[in-house]
Design a protein around this motif. Structure first.
Motif, PDB file in Angstrom:
ATOM      1  N   GLY A 246       0.730  -1.143  -0.158  1.00 33.55           N
ATOM      2  CA  GLY A 246       0.082   0.104  -0.165  1.00 33.55           C
ATOM      3  C   GLY A 246       0.865   1.309   0.035  1.00 33.55           C
ATOM      4  O   GLY A 246       1.939   1.339   0.560  1.00 33.55           O
ATOM      5  N   VAL A 247       0.263   2.248  -0.497  1.00 36.24           N
ATOM      6  CA  VAL A 247       0.825   3.686  -0.595  1.00 36.24           C
ATOM      7  C   VAL A 247      -0.183   4.597  -0.170  1.00 36.24           C
ATOM      8  O   VAL A 247      -1.398   4.657  -0.780  1.00 36.24           O
ATOM      9  N   ALA A 248       0.138   5.279   1.068  1.00 34.79           N
ATOM     10  CA  ALA A 248      -1.012   6.247   1.457  1.00 34.79           C
ATOM     11  C   ALA A 248      -1.041   7.284   0.821  1.00 34.79           C
ATOM     12  O   ALA A 248       0.026   7.985   0.411  1.00 34.79           O
ATOM     13  N   ASP A 249      -2.564   8.135   1.007  1.00 31.13           N
ATOM     14  CA  ASP A 249      -2.651   9.097   0.139  1.00 31.13           C
ATOM     15  C   ASP A 249      -1.975  10.463   1.121  1.00 31.13           C
ATOM     16  O   ASP A 249      -1.724  10.154   2.397  1.00 31.13           O
ATOM     17  N   TYR A 250      -1.975  11.693   0.566  1.00 28.99           N
ATOM     18  CA  TYR A 250      -1.406  12.808   1.160  1.00 28.99           C
ATOM     19  C   TYR A 250      -2.234  13.793   0.747  1.00 28.99           C
ATOM     20  O   TYR A 250      -2.578  14.248  -0.237  1.00 28.99           O
ATOM     21  N   ARG A 251      -2.754  14.725   1.825  1.00 26.56           N
ATOM     22  CA  ARG A 251      -3.443  16.138   1.527  1.00 26.56           C
ATOM     23  C   ARG A 251      -2.906  17.328   1.981  1.00 26.56           C
ATOM     24  O   ARG A 251      -2.376  17.199   3.043  1.00 26.56           O
ATOM     25  N   TYR A 252      -3.381  18.364   1.589  1.00 25.52           N
ATOM     26  CA  TYR A 252      -2.954  19.667   1.800  1.00 25.52           C
ATOM     27  C   TYR A 252      -4.201  20.278   1.834  1.00 25.52           C
ATOM     28  O   TYR A 252      -5.336  20.095   1.314  1.00 25.52           O
ATOM     29  N   THR A 253      -4.378  21.046   3.180  1.00 21.23           N
ATOM     30  CA  THR A 253      -5.667  21.894   3.351  1.00 21.23           C
ATOM     31  C   THR A 253      -5.128  23.358   3.830  1.00 21.23           C
ATOM     32  O   THR A 253      -4.087  23.565   4.244  1.00 21.23           O
ATOM     33  N   PHE A 254      -6.133  24.236   3.239  1.00 19.19           N
ATOM     34  CA  PHE A 254      -5.863  25.843   3.762  1.00 19.19           C
ATOM     35  C   PHE A 254      -6.944  26.149   5.068  1.00 19.19           C
ATOM     36  O   PHE A 254      -8.235  25.437   4.583  1.00 19.19           O
ATOM     37  N   ILE A 255      -6.830  26.766   5.757  1.00 21.79           N
ATOM     38  CA  ILE A 255      -7.842  27.409   6.534  1.00 21.79           C
ATOM     39  C   ILE A 255      -8.906  28.120   5.545  1.00 21.79           C
ATOM     40  O   ILE A 255      -8.509  28.572   4.677  1.00 21.79           O
ATOM     41  N   PRO A 256     -10.134  28.110   6.112  1.00 20.46           N
ATOM     42  CA  PRO A 256     -11.184  28.587   5.326  1.00 20.46           C
ATOM     43  C   PRO A 256     -10.857  30.205   5.169  1.00 20.46           C
ATOM     44  O   PRO A 256     -10.271  30.817   6.082  1.00 20.46           O
ATOM     45  N   LEU A 257     -11.094  30.594   3.776  1.00 16.87           N
ATOM     46  CA  LEU A 257     -10.599  32.179   3.452  1.00 16.87           C
ATOM     47  C   LEU A 257     -11.825  32.852   3.005  1.00 16.87           C
ATOM     48  O   LEU A 257     -12.762  32.328   2.392  1.00 16.87           O
ATOM     49  N   LYS A 258     -11.920  34.261   3.647  1.00 16.98           N
ATOM     50  CA  LYS A 258     -13.094  34.847   3.453  1.00 16.98           C
ATOM     51  C   LYS A 258     -13.026  35.339   2.070  1.00 16.98           C
ATOM     52  O   LYS A 258     -12.101  35.912   1.381  1.00 16.98           O
ATOM     53  N   VAL A 259     -14.167  35.280   1.423  1.00 15.74           N
ATOM     54  CA  VAL A 259     -14.438  35.830   0.015  1.00 15.74           C
ATOM     55  C   VAL A 259     -14.751  37.043   0.030  1.00 15.74           C
ATOM     56  O   VAL A 259     -15.977  37.355   0.378  1.00 15.74           O
ATOM     57  N   LEU A 260     -13.924  38.235  -0.236  1.00 14.02           N
ATOM     58  CA  LEU A 260     -14.304  39.492  -0.200  1.00 14.02           C
ATOM     59  C   LEU A 260     -15.096  40.118  -1.539  1.00 14.02           C
ATOM     60  O   LEU A 260     -14.720  39.591  -2.662  1.00 14.02           O
ATOM     61  N   PRO A 261     -15.818  41.096  -1.630  1.00 20.40           N
ATOM     62  CA  PRO A 261     -16.111  41.656  -2.995  1.00 20.40           C
ATOM     63  C   PRO A 261     -15.171  42.062  -3.714  1.00 20.40           C
ATOM     64  O   PRO A 261     -13.893  42.264  -3.037  1.00 20.40           O
ATOM     65  N   PRO A 262     -15.294  42.353  -4.851  1.00 15.00           N
ATOM     66  CA  PRO A 262     -14.229  42.776  -5.772  1.00 15.00           C
ATOM     67  C   PRO A 262     -13.458  44.157  -5.274  1.00 15.00           C
ATOM     68  O   PRO A 262     -14.250  45.013  -4.854  1.00 15.00           O
TER      69      PRO A 262
END
Length: 264
Positions: A246-262
């Motif tokens: 077996g070869v285990a998966d690997y994952r990256y995540t970011f903390i949730p980012l606020k989506v601001l208006p343009p």
């Protein structure tokens, strides 16, 4: 401008092993100890999240000529133990009385060869143990880190709707890796609800949803209609190689980012 660095979350999530009543309890018998049929890595994922799911489990299938109840079995991987098995099922969906499956989270297993045993301990009877089975474990080759440059606005890491951003890896994935990229949004920062799930799977709230590609989606731009929501970014690499090698998966995540208006 502050640079936000993605931190890889723990590789293994909690695994729930369902217990199915079955078999008649027998005293442990050294002549009919559990017999391992297969041993290796498996994946069990689930849960409501904006991130790509990931899990790693040492999974063993075994039989016992004089089966005990499923909860009377335990698995041991070099000193780490896990209890509680579940029955295997036949083609009609019925539990097989003498065939079981049991799992243990991979945890902090080191790369290399490992051994696993199954122990039977019904009630006060003397325990019996299977012969050991071998399997190998390693984590997929992956970048050492993954960054994205985003501003910190009023104390919160954010992205502006309509502006283009880029994920920047340091290093590469292994050649045969399948890369999935998910950039989903939610109404709230700390909770990803079933309504969020529906909105993203329908395409109304998702920014990127790409599974099993040759490379990750490196650039993205959040549509203006999603301003005010929160952006969950995850990248997952896997080879699909499970079982004894077996070869285990690997994952990256970011903390949730606020989506601001343009930004004007």
């Amino acid at each position: 401008m502050n640079r936000l660095v993605a931190l890889a979350l723990p590789l293994v999530s909690a695994v729930l092993i369902s217990l199915v009543p079955g078999g008649t309890a027998h005293a442990a018998d050294p002549d009919t100890a559990p017999v391992i049929q297969t041993a290796g890595l498996s994946t069990e994922t689930g849960g409501l999240s904006g991130y790509l799911p990931i899990s790693c489990v040492v999974r063993v299938e075994f039989t016992d000529q004089t089966p005990s109840d499923a909860e009377d079995y335990a698995i041991s991987v070099e000193g780490r133990d896990g209890a509680g098995a579940s029955h295997q099922y036949d083609g009609l969906g019925q539990p097989v009385p003498d065939a079981f499956t049991i799992g243990l989270p991979c945890g902090d297993l080191a790369d290399g060869q490992h051994t696993v045993t199954v122990r039977e301990h019904p009630g006060e009877a003397q325990a019996t143990e299977s012969e050991p089975a071998a399997f190998s474990y390693r984590v997929i080759d992956h970048p050492s880190r993954l960054d994205v440059a985003v501003p910190k606005v009023r104390g919160t890491y954010s992205v502006y709707a309509g502006r283009r951003y880029r994920l920047r890896p340091q290093g590469t994935w292994e050649a045969r890796a399948d890369i999935s990229t998910r950039m989903w949004t939610s109404k709230r920062r700390s909770v990803f609800t079933s309504d969020d799930w529906t909105a993203n799977t329908s395409g109304k709230a998702a920014v990127v949803s790409v599974d099993s590609a040759d490379a990750m989606v490196a650039t993205f731009r959040v549509p203006r209609r999603l301003a005010g929501r929160w952006l969950w970014i995850s990248v997952l690499g896997r080879t699909g190689a499970w079982g004894a090698d077996g070869v285990a998966d690997y994952r990256y995540t970011f903390i949730p980012l606020k989506v601001l208006p343009p930004k004007r």
